[in-house]
Each structure stands twice: as structure tokens, then as C-alpha cells.
Design an enzyme around this catalytic site. Structure first.
Site, PDB file in Angstrom:
ATOM      1  N   GLU A 173      -0.892  -2.418  -5.305  1.00  0.00           N
ATOM      2  CA  GLU A 173       0.169  -1.788  -4.521  1.00  0.00           C
ATOM      3  C   GLU A 173      -0.470  -0.810  -3.527  1.00  0.00           C
ATOM      4  OE1 GLU A 173       3.503  -2.416  -4.330  1.00  0.00           O
ATOM      5  OE2 GLU A 173       2.898  -1.207  -2.627  1.00  0.00           O
ATOM      6  N   LYS A 228      -8.422  -2.937  -2.991  1.00  0.00           N
ATOM      7  CA  LYS A 228      -7.634  -1.714  -3.175  1.00  0.00           C
ATOM      8  C   LYS A 228      -8.552  -0.484  -3.193  1.00  0.00           C
ATOM      9  CE  LYS A 228      -4.390   1.050  -3.824  1.00  0.00           C
ATOM     10  NZ  LYS A 228      -3.305   1.375  -4.650  1.00  0.00           N
ATOM     11  N   CYS A 284      -4.791   8.849  -6.243  1.00  0.00           N
ATOM     12  CA  CYS A 284      -5.596   7.655  -5.936  1.00  0.00           C
ATOM     13  C   CYS A 284      -6.964   7.908  -5.307  1.00  0.00           C
ATOM     14  CB  CYS A 284      -4.798   6.739  -5.011  1.00  0.00           C
ATOM     15  SG  CYS A 284      -3.448   5.967  -5.867  1.00  0.00           S
TER      16      CYS A 284
HETATM   17  C1  UDX Z   1      -2.806   6.650  -0.823  1.00  0.00           C
HETATM   18  C2  UDX Z   1      -2.887   5.446   0.121  1.00  0.00           C
HETATM   19  O1  UDX Z   1      -2.464   5.852   1.433  1.00  0.00           O
HETATM   20  C3  UDX Z   1      -2.010   4.312  -0.397  1.00  0.00           C
HETATM   21  O2  UDX Z   1      -2.177   3.160   0.414  1.00  0.00           O
HETATM   22  C4  UDX Z   1      -2.431   3.969  -1.824  1.00  0.00           C
HETATM   23  O3  UDX Z   1      -1.604   2.950  -2.371  1.00  0.00           O
HETATM   24  C5  UDX Z   1      -2.369   5.196  -2.701  1.00  0.00           C
HETATM   25  O4  UDX Z   1      -3.171   6.261  -2.142  1.00  0.00           O
HETATM   26  P1  UDX Z   1      -1.049   8.582  -1.208  1.00  0.00           P
HETATM   27  O5  UDX Z   1      -2.130   9.231  -2.005  1.00  0.00           O
HETATM   28  O6  UDX Z   1       0.308   8.483  -1.805  1.00  0.00           O
HETATM   29  O7  UDX Z   1      -1.478   7.110  -0.796  1.00  0.00           O
HETATM   30  O8  UDX Z   1      -0.849   9.391   0.153  1.00  0.00           O
HETATM   31  P2  UDX Z   1      -1.595   9.467   1.551  1.00  0.00           P
HETATM   32  O9  UDX Z   1      -0.569   9.522   2.608  1.00  0.00           O
HETATM   33  O10 UDX Z   1      -2.638   8.456   1.694  1.00  0.00           O
HETATM   34  O11 UDX Z   1      -2.253  10.920   1.483  1.00  0.00           O
HETATM   35  C6  UDX Z   1      -3.282  11.239   0.562  1.00  0.00           C
HETATM   36  C7  UDX Z   1      -3.808  12.617   0.847  1.00  0.00           C
HETATM   37  O12 UDX Z   1      -4.493  12.657   2.093  1.00  0.00           O
HETATM   38  C8  UDX Z   1      -2.711  13.706   0.944  1.00  0.00           C
HETATM   39  O13 UDX Z   1      -3.147  14.858   0.268  1.00  0.00           O
HETATM   40  C9  UDX Z   1      -2.579  13.949   2.424  1.00  0.00           C
HETATM   41  O14 UDX Z   1      -2.149  15.243   2.729  1.00  0.00           O
HETATM   42  C10 UDX Z   1      -4.007  13.723   2.897  1.00  0.00           C
HETATM   43  N1  UDX Z   1      -4.089  13.339   4.310  1.00  0.00           N
HETATM   44  C11 UDX Z   1      -3.572  12.146   4.739  1.00  0.00           C
HETATM   45  C12 UDX Z   1      -4.709  14.202   5.202  1.00  0.00           C
HETATM   46  O15 UDX Z   1      -5.178  15.294   4.826  1.00  0.00           O
HETATM   47  N2  UDX Z   1      -4.794  13.815   6.520  1.00  0.00           N
HETATM   48  C13 UDX Z   1      -4.317  12.632   6.977  1.00  0.00           C
HETATM   49  O16 UDX Z   1      -4.450  12.362   8.187  1.00  0.00           O
HETATM   50  C14 UDX Z   1      -3.671  11.778   6.056  1.00  0.00           C
END
Ligand code: UDX
Ligand code: ADP
Length: 475
Positions: A173, A228, A284
Site C-alpha cells: 500500500e 515499497k 514508514c
Molecule cells: C509515506 C509515503 O509517502 C507513503 O507512500 C507510504 O505508503 C507510507 O509512508 P506518510 O508517512 O503517511 O507516507 O506521509 P508522508 O506524506 O510521506 O510524510 C512523511 C513525513 O515526511 C512527514 O513527517 C512529513 O511532514 C515529512 N515531509 C514530507 C517533509 O518534511 N517534507 C516534504 O516535502 C514531505
């Protein structure tokens, strides 16, 4: 005789009613009205909350999730702790259980803990009936499907007369929390890994109900499992890259948002995932990077392992850097200083706090003696207490060094505070009346904006000091 009506799936069971299992089955139920979906969990409390009449009590907060639950619950979407019957009846089983980093034993701190995958597979082996397609949805280390097949083949059914066969597929996923429903309704791609063509076709038929066929990619099992980990590693790498540049901007006077804009216009680089922050969190990125590092070391690829490990080193450094600069700017002591923390979840639009930078930064400030007033629109005080490992004080005037309290009224908390630290970019914080908040802080006061929430007009004609991530000099 094993009944095997080719391709037809009527009943689905999903093991694990968490952040992945809950939303992904909700959307599956929304899109496949003719299929009965049962989500099972060992946690009675979780299942109780999924079934709660008060829709605000769902265990997972995601925009639009509650509406789908209201529409589909007890129609073709069921939540139960009755694992046995759900497995027995299912034609297809998704495994969506937790796979955290191992805390002890071989591989501790790096490898994924497969305890929960293994226990769910043992349950499947015990209760499955006829032909069952099993799908790994949780992120798992490469070659987990092999372990699943071995477990299934070496464990007997509780019913000695029952004949059963299995097909094991991987379909990781890719949803991101906070946008889970959108990601599930309109995914960039669906990945199916496996070698059983009939099983693959059955899963494809389901997905094709709402996802264009060209977005459904079929690979071998190991590519699917590894994809993944690699996708998450690449995304995390971009964040560590831009966070490293944010520090360089602050000392050179460059502006990180201008750099993100300018490099993001290069098609080869792309504009997404270039926002600096207080370090990436979530269940993740770190877990999958650690797992990738472990895998590389296992196969003797030390340089490759070191390369990916550095992404985590930089992430940890970024959090510490922010804790330290807050203390430094407040005259090298935060002892008994009142600091308002805005945002505790690791990103907006979720109540999830796993690996949130806020946990580490708050712990640092508390251990330096600060009195924190913590606000988050979705995270509960109980969750914060659990994450910090420190009991909440029951009095805002608590004179002990190093304490914290949950607050709902930001303006009230800001009164006579020394600093406000923005750690999650909830939209709600952008809408605050910053002028009136900053007016009532104790001077000299500071706003530490680690998510670039404040607009230039919020800062005009105010008497506070601002630190904004990647922006160089004090204004
Ligand atoms: C991530 C992946 O995006 C997703 O595809 C996978 O299935 C699970 O892991 P998630 O952890 O839910 O998803 O959120 P994501 O939007 O990726 O953000 C992860 C972290 O990175 C957050 O703490 C967010 O604040 C940070 N982030 C994200 C940044 O600091 N800068 C960015 O530009 C993007
Ligand atoms: P994710 O973010 O991957 O969805 P969560 O921790 O939110 O992870 O959810 C995983 C869920 O799986 C938990 O609610 C946990 O109780 C459940 N779970 C773990 N092992 C089993 C099992 N053997 N049978 C049923 N549910 C399980």
C-alpha cells in the site's frame, strides 16, 4: 475437493484494523459493493471504536473516512474480533498488521519485526478453507512471501477434513496518512507481485472497478516487496536532502523555499517532497530505511547500507539541531520558560504521532527544564503522555522544571509565553490571528516556525523574533 471458482472473490478478510487496513478496506467496500469485507483485529478496543455509533470515535482520523464508514458499515463492511470465522469464509485475505522495527534480538534496531505477520499467517493456516488468495499489504522485508508460503504449507488446518490451497501475492500500500482516502481512490499505481496468474487476475478484477488498467503494474514477488522499501527510501532521501540544504541556507542567507521552487521546476527533479521540516516522521520512512540498511548489510553490501543509513543520521540531526537552536536563542536556557508547541502529529490531517519530530523536540525541551503547553487538533493528551513517557501536569502554574500540559486555547496559552514552536503545519495554525497572539507574549519572545506556516503579513509590525526553517537571518 477444493472449490475454486476461478477469479471470483465474494468475501474478503483483512487482518489488521489499523491506519492501513481500516482506510484501504473502507475504499475497497465503497468501490466493490458486491463484495463483503470483514476487517478483523486482536484489539477489542480498536474494533469497538470502528463500530462506535459516535463517528468521532473512529480509531483513525482521515479526511472523508468517517463518511465512507457511515455509508458502508454493516452493509458490506464489517469490523470484528472474530478472526476464525472471517478467515474461514474469505476467498481473499489481506495482511495489514504492524511490522515495526525489531527492538531486541538479532537485527534489533534495523530489521522488521515479523511477529504479527507470522501470527496472522498461523491463524490463516489454521482456519482457511478451500482456495484462499493471501495478499501482503503491510510493508515487509524482501522474501517475506517465502516465509508465508512455508508457514502455510507446514501448518495443518484445525479441521482435518478440510482441503485448502493458497496463492500468495504482494500488493503493498502506498497511501500517505492525511490523504489516505484520496490516495486510495486515485492511486498513482497499484503494484501486484506474484507468480500465480489466476490470483493476480482476481485481484486485478477488484482494482479495475475503479483504477485504470494501465495503472496496475504486475511484477515478480520480490520486486513488489522491494519496490515499497525503495519508494519510501527515495522519498525520505529527498526530505533529508532538502533538510540538509535548509541548514546551509540559514548560514548563507539563501532561502530554502526559493531553492525548492527553482530546482523543482526541473522536470527531472520534480516539485514534490521538497519541503523542509523538523525531520520526517511516520511509521514508514525510518522503519523502511532501517530495513533496507539491514537487508544490504545482510547481503554484504556495506557501502550501499551506509549510503541509506545516512538519510536517517541526517534526519536525527535535523531534530536535534532544532531543539538546540531553540535553547540557544532563548539565552541558552529554557528552564521554567513557558513554550507553546503547535502540532504533535507527524504531519497534518492525521492523529498519528509515530516517530513524530515533536516527540523528540518536546522531550529535549522538557529535559532542559521548559514548561511546555502542547496543542494539536487531533492528537489526544493520553497519546502525548504515552509518547513523551512523562505525565501531564495538572496545573498551568506548575512550578516544577520540565513539565507539559495539553491546551485547547492557544491564545490563552500564548499569554506571557516565551516562545511558540510550530512543528506540524495544520491549516488551522495558518488561520490564527498571529498579530494578537504575538502581542501578549513575554518579551523578548520567539516564534520558531519549522514548517513555514506564517505568512509575511503575519510577521509585519510585531515585536517578536522569528526563526523560520531555511530562512537564514533573524528578522
Ligand atoms: C509515506 C509515503 O509517502 C507513503 O507512500 C507510504 O505508503 C507510507 O509512508 P506518510 O508517512 O503517511 O507516507 O506521509 P508522508 O506524506 O510521506 O510524510 C512523511 C513525513 O515526511 C512527514 O513527517 C512529513 O511532514 C515529512 N515531509 C514530507 C517533509 O518534511 N517534507 C516534504 O516535502 C514531505
Ligand atoms: P499500520 O499503520 O501498518 O496499519 P497499525 O499498528 O495501525 O499499523 O495497525 C496494525 C493492526 O494490526 C493493529 O490494530 C494490531 O492490533 C493488528 N494486529 C496485529 N497482529 C494481528 C493478528 N495476528 N490478528 C489480527 N490483528 C492483528
Amino acid at each position: 475437493m477444493v472449490s475454486k471458482e476461478k477469479y471470483v472473490v465474494k468475501k474478503i478478510c483483512c487482518i489488521g484494523a489499523g491506519y492501513v487496513g481500516g482506510p484501504s478496506m473502507a475504499v475497497m467496500a465503497e468501490k466493490c459493493l458486491d463484495i463483503n469485507i470483514t476487517v478483523v483485529d486482536i484489539s477489542e478496543e480498536r474494533i469497538k471504536r470502528w463500530n462506535d455509533k459516535n463517528i468521532d470515535n473512529l480509531p483513525v482520523y482521515e479526511p472523508e473516512l468517517a463518511e465512507i464508514i457511515l455509508q458502508r458499515r454493516n452493509k458490506n463492511l464489517f469490523f470484528t474480533t472474530n478472526i476464525k470465522d472471517s478467515i474461514k469464509e474469505a476467498d481473499m485475505i489481506f495482511i495489514s498488521v504492524n511490522t515495526p522495527t525489531k527492538l531486541e534480538g538479532f537485527g534489533a534496531g534495523f530489521a522488521s519485526d515479523l511477529t504479527w505477520v507470522e501470527s496472522s499467517v498461523r491463524e490463516i493456516a489454521k482456519y482457511a478453507n478451500g482456495h484462499t488468495i493471501i495478499i501482503e499489504k503491510s510493508t515487509v522485508p524482501v522474501k517475506t512471501a517465502k516465509i508465508i508460503k512455508t508457514l502455510l504449507n507446514s501448518n495443518k488446518s484445525e479441521d482435518s477434513n478440510c482441503e485448502r490451497t493458497f496463492s500468495v501475492l504482494s500488493s503493498p500500500e502506498f497511501l500517505a496518512e492525511g490523504s489516505a482516502i484520496k490516495d486510495l481512490r486515485f492511486p498513482d499505481r497499484i503494484l501486484i507481485g506474484g507468480d500465480d496468474l489466476d490470483g493476480i487476475e482476481s485481484l486485478k478484477i477488484l482494482y479495475k472497478k475503479w483504477i485504470p488498467e494501465e495503472k496496475i503494474l504486475v511484477t515478480n514477488l520480490w520486486s513488489s516487496e522491494l519496490s515499497k522499501l525503495v519508494a519510501n527510501a527515495f522519498l525520505a532521501q529527498r526530505i533529508s536532502s532538502i533538510n540538509s540544504i535548509s541548514a546551509l541556507c540559514e548560514v548563507t542567507g539563501a532561502k530554502v523555499n526559493e531553492i525548492s521552487n527553482s530546482i523543482g521546476t526541473d522536470n527531472r527533479i520534480g516539485s514534490k517532497f521538497l519541503k523542509p521540516g523538523p525531520a520526517f516522521g511516520g511509521s514508514c520512512f525510518q522503519k523502511d530505511l532501517l530495513n533496507l540498511v539491514y537487508l544490504c548489510r545482510y547481503y554484504g553490501l556495506e557501502e550501499v547500507a551506509n549510503y541509506w543509513e545516512n538519510i536517517i543520521t541526517l534526519n536525527n540531526w535535523q531534530r536535534k539541531r532544532i531543539s538546540k537552536l531553540i535553547v540557544e536563542k532563548l539565552f541558552n536556557t529554557v528552564s521554567l520558560k513557558k513554550i507553546v508547541i503547535l502540532g504533535f502529529s507527524y504531519k497534518p490531517n492525521t492523529n498519528d504521532t509515530r516517530e513524530s519530530a515533536a516527540i523528540y523536540i518536546c522531550q529535549d525541551l522538557i529535559s532542559n527544564g521548559a514548561k511546555l503547553l502542547i496543542h494539536d487538533p487531533q492528537v489526544s493528551p493520553i497519546q502525548i503522555e504515552e509518547d513523551l513517557g512523562i505525565r501531564q501536569s495538572n496545573n498551568i502554574h506548575d512550578e516544577r522544571k520540565g513539565s507539559w500540559m495539553f491546551i485547547e486555547d492557544i491564545k490563552n496559552a500564548a499569554n506571557q509565553s516565551d516562545a511558540i514552536v510550530i512543528l506540524t503545519e495544520w491549516e488551522f495554525y495558518r488561520q490564527l490571528d498571529w498579530r494578537s497572539i504575538t502581542n501578549i507574549m513575554r518579551k523578548p519572545s520567539w516564534i520558531f516556525d519549522s514548517r513555514s506556516v506564517l505568512k509575511p503579513e503575519d510577521k509585519k509590525n510585531t515585536q517578536v523574533n522569528y526563526w523560520e526553517i531555511g530562512q537564514g537571518y533573524d528578522i
